[in-house]
Write an enzyme that holds these catalytic residues in place. Structure first.
Site, PDB file in Angstrom:
ATOM      1  CB  CYS A  41      33.775   9.700  72.179  1.00 44.74           C
ATOM      2  SG  CYS A  41      34.857   8.825  71.243  1.00 44.74           S
ATOM      3  CB  CYS A  81      33.956   5.820  67.797  1.00 42.58           C
ATOM      4  SG  CYS A  81      35.146   5.422  68.980  1.00 42.58           S
ATOM      5  CB  SER A  82      30.134   6.343  70.851  1.00 44.33           C
ATOM      6  OG  SER A  82      30.502   4.644  70.290  1.00 44.33           O
ATOM      7  CB  CYS A  83      35.437   6.398  74.007  1.00 43.50           C
ATOM      8  SG  CYS A  83      36.051   5.485  72.857  1.00 43.50           S
TER       9      CYS A  83
END
Lengths: 216, 110
Positions: A111, A114-116
């Site tokens: 991602c 961000c951090s999906c």
């Protein structure tokens, strides 16, 4: 603040919590007082992700896809329907696309924003998935990143990198290791590591799994 | 059954990471913001911070996560910076005044 250092019970907290700890506490206090949050709901969320949801969920799906061709086909065509039937479509897993590794193509998920991450299938992402280094380099130099994870692919295998977003999250369906014909779903699940479903690893080989089992 | 490569690693490296994580999820589910709104704000903050230093995905990641919650709650008028600072100092005093091993309580009136 004066205190008697000879008497441990009269000492103030020797470890004053760090700034972010106090800020989280302050926010919780204020939002609770205003009726915007329920502390019990916070505890429930933490308990869910610490104890109940994790890569074991994704591993069950992968093992079944290896063992049942119809399930695999349905998963690759419309993962959302399949995962909803398994009750694995909860928060941050509303729209999941499953991408299959083949002898010609290896898939890897990042991602860059961000951090999906597909929480219902894999739980909370590991620190490295959230790091700038991985987020920036996975797209730019995927083979180098893979090598750092110990995965070296033959030159003829293409590497495809999928960038997750708030709307779509990806799960890699790793290749089934050779020599596992006839294995039970439970045995197959043990070959499916978290990293193999992010694409920074491969499924364990039967020998690796046996060796790891013996270490326990 | 946990997988081998996740066994030694706790899900959250620090309890406050878990608290901050749960807070954003809970606020989203209570309808205070949508998840795409969260991602937009959070990723912008990550990018801004990442320009100044390389983020390792641990404390620094959750500090930005927390700052994003604060910014969104402030922008929506649910909290003020002064209020957060006041209550934060109240907690700090409570920790300092409580003997080790005792439960920490916020003083009345904070």
């Amino acid at each position: 603040m004066p205190h008697d250092i000879d008497d441990p019970h009269s000492q103030p907290h020797s470890h004053l919590p760090s700034d972010p700890v106090l800020r989280v506490r302050a926010l919780e206090t204020i939002l609770t007082r205003k009726g915007l949050i329920d502390p019990a709901a916070l505890d429930e969320i933490i308990d869910t992700y610490e104890n109940h949801i994790g890569p074991q969920n994704g591993a069950r799906v992968v093992a079944r896809a290896w063992a049942e061709p119809e399930f695999r086909a349905a998963l690759l065509t419309d993962a959302d329907t399949v995962l909803a039937e398994l009750d694995l479509n909860g928060r941050q897993g509303e729209h999941v696309v499953v991408v299959e590794n083949t002898p010609a193509r290896h898939n890897m998920v990042v991602c860059t924003l961000c951090s999906c991450y597909p929480w219902p299938l894999l739980g909370i992402p590991p620190g490295w998935y959230k790091s700038d280094a991985y987020r920036a380099r996975a797209v730019r130099e995927p083979r180098k990143v893979l090598a750092e994870f110990g995965v070296t692919l033959p030159a003829e295998v293409a590497v495809r990198v999928w960038d997750s977003t708030a709307e779509v999250r990806y799960l890699v369906l790793p290749m089934r290791p050779a020599g596992t014909e006839g294995w039970s779903l439970e045995a197959l699940e043990r070959l499916v590591s978290r990293d193999s479903m992010i694409g920074t690893g491969l499924a364990l080989q039967p020998d690796d799994a046996a060796a790891r089992g013996a270490q326990r | 059954m946990p997988q081998c490569d996740t066994l030694p690693t706790p899900v959250f490296e620090a309890p406050w990471h878990a608290q901050a994580f749960a807070l954003a999820v809970h606020l989203n589910e209570s309808g205070l913001f949508t998840w795409p709104e969260w991602v937009t704000q959070f990723s912008a903050a990550l990018q801004e911070a990442g320009l100044a230093r390389e983020l390792n995905g641990g404390d620094d990641y959750f500090e930005i996560w927390l700052a994003t919650i604060e910014a969104m709650m402030t922008a929506e008028g649910h909290v003020t910076a002064t209020e957060v600072e006041h209550v934060k100092q109240g907690w700090e005093r409570a920790y300092l005044a409580t003997p080790h091993g005792q439960p920490v309580h916020l003083q009345e009136g904070v």
